[in-house]
Write an enzyme that holds these catalytic residues in place. Structure first.
Site, PDB file in Angstrom:
ATOM      1  N   TYR A 129      28.495 -22.291  12.390  1.00  0.00           N
ATOM      2  CA  TYR A 129      28.305 -22.480  10.949  1.00  0.00           C
ATOM      3  C   TYR A 129      28.503 -21.171  10.189  1.00  0.00           C
ATOM      4  O   TYR A 129      29.187 -21.127   9.166  1.00  0.00           O
ATOM      5  CB  TYR A 129      26.905 -23.045  10.719  1.00  0.00           C
TER       6      TYR A 129
ATOM      7  N   LYS B 106      31.427 -20.531   7.390  1.00  0.00           N
ATOM      8  CA  LYS B 106      31.096 -20.219   6.002  1.00  0.00           C
ATOM      9  C   LYS B 106      31.575 -18.817   5.596  1.00  0.00           C
ATOM     10  O   LYS B 106      31.981 -18.611   4.450  1.00  0.00           O
ATOM     11  CB  LYS B 106      29.589 -20.355   5.781  1.00  0.00           C
TER      12      LYS B 106
END
Length: 303
Positions: free
Chosen positions: A155, A159
């Site tokens: 993640y 991002k």
């Protein structure tokens, strides 16, 4: 913000932050293509927009593949005649520490967040450039991509990569009048309620209690609706001069993330041997080394 005559796509728009973005854009006058993996959620979002007098259609498909991106753009054009705004919000979590994370865990998150942002933005930009009237690309990032987060290799990488793409695209698309910005929201959602010290506050909020100031201001976390105003602003004509930025929003706090900058510099004739580097890190560089992870008020994390 007046978004009449504008058409937007919101990926992952069936729940949480995505649904808040859909509602805000529609209430500001935009027609919205609502994408979600769950058909019932997507249709419920469309029904809510229509019940309030807005315009919306659903596209049920997993984000990541180019075929989905093309379907989203084609639906916007076929249903509403054009495309002006893309919000790449679709996401998922597969949290594990590095030594337990599988290839499948890593690939799934990268595919939805990073590849999904890339494929959707590419198709949207092709249409916006063809229209010749500019456009707005709004990519959803996360504080985890700015500072890292335990158990979120996949993640955090995705991002962080999204914000990197935003900076590059803002340079590439400026002449076409297309702005590109990142938004790193913090809101009480299924993703944040897994954070132990936040869970009690989110549960209390679900029971109808307001979030206290320390959460809304110091942590900068609120409801999904609290983050939606920034999306409407960045989708509007009022944001025409703002591009390449990474914003943070949540609760009662709006903030701007800095771009990475050199924070300490040294020079050494002939280059640096290992011993020279050790001396710099023990001396001038010592107080410039930076922390990692989000920093929260001690009174919250000590509980």
């Amino acid at each position: 913000m007046d978004l009449n005559n504008k058409v937007a796509i919101v990926t992952g728009g069936g729940q949480g932050l995505g649904l808040a973005y859909v509602r805000e854009l529609a209430s500001s006058g935009a027609a919205v293509v609502v994408n979600d993996l769950d058909a019932e959620r997507a249709q419920a979002a469309v029904d809510a927009v229509r019940a309030a007098g807005g315009r919306a259609v659903a596209v049920v498909a997993p984000v990541g593949a180019t075929e989905t991106a093309r379907q989203l753009v084609a639906t916007a054009v076929e249903s509403f005649g054009r495309l002006d705004v893309l919000v790449t919000n679709a996401g998922m979590l597969r949290d594990k520490v590095l030594w337990k994370m599988t290839d499948a865990d890593f690939d799934a998150v990268i595919d939805v967040h990073l590849r999904g942002t890339f494929t959707c933005a590419r198709e949207a930009v092709l249409r916006m450039r063809e229209q010749g009237e500019g456009g707005r690309i709004i990519c959803i990032g996360s504080p985890a991509g700015q500072r890292g987060n335990f158990g979120q290799t996949n993640y955090s990488a995705a991002k962080s990569g999204i914000v990197g793409m935003v900076r590059t695209w803002s340079m590439e698309l400026g002449r076409a009048g297309i702005t590109v910005n990142a938004v790193c929201p913090v809101a009480a959602t299924a993703m944040t309620e897994t954070i132990p010290f936040l869970a009690p506050y989110i549960e209390a909020m679900k029971a109808g209690e307001p979030l206290p100031p320390i959460i809304r201001r110091e942590v900068g976390m609120g409801t999904p609706a609290d983050a939606a105003g920034l999306i409407a602003f960045l989708a509007s004509d009022a944001s025409a001069d703002i591009t390449g930025q990474a914003f943070s929003i949540g609760g009662d706090r709006l903030a701007l993330w800095s771009h990475p900058q050199l924070t300490a510099t040294a020079f050494h004739d002939g280059g640096f041997a290992a011993e020279d580097i050790a001396a710099e890190l023990a001396g001038p560089f010592a107080d410039r080394l930076e922390s990692v992870g989000e920093e929260f008020p001690a009174e919250l994390t000590a509980k």
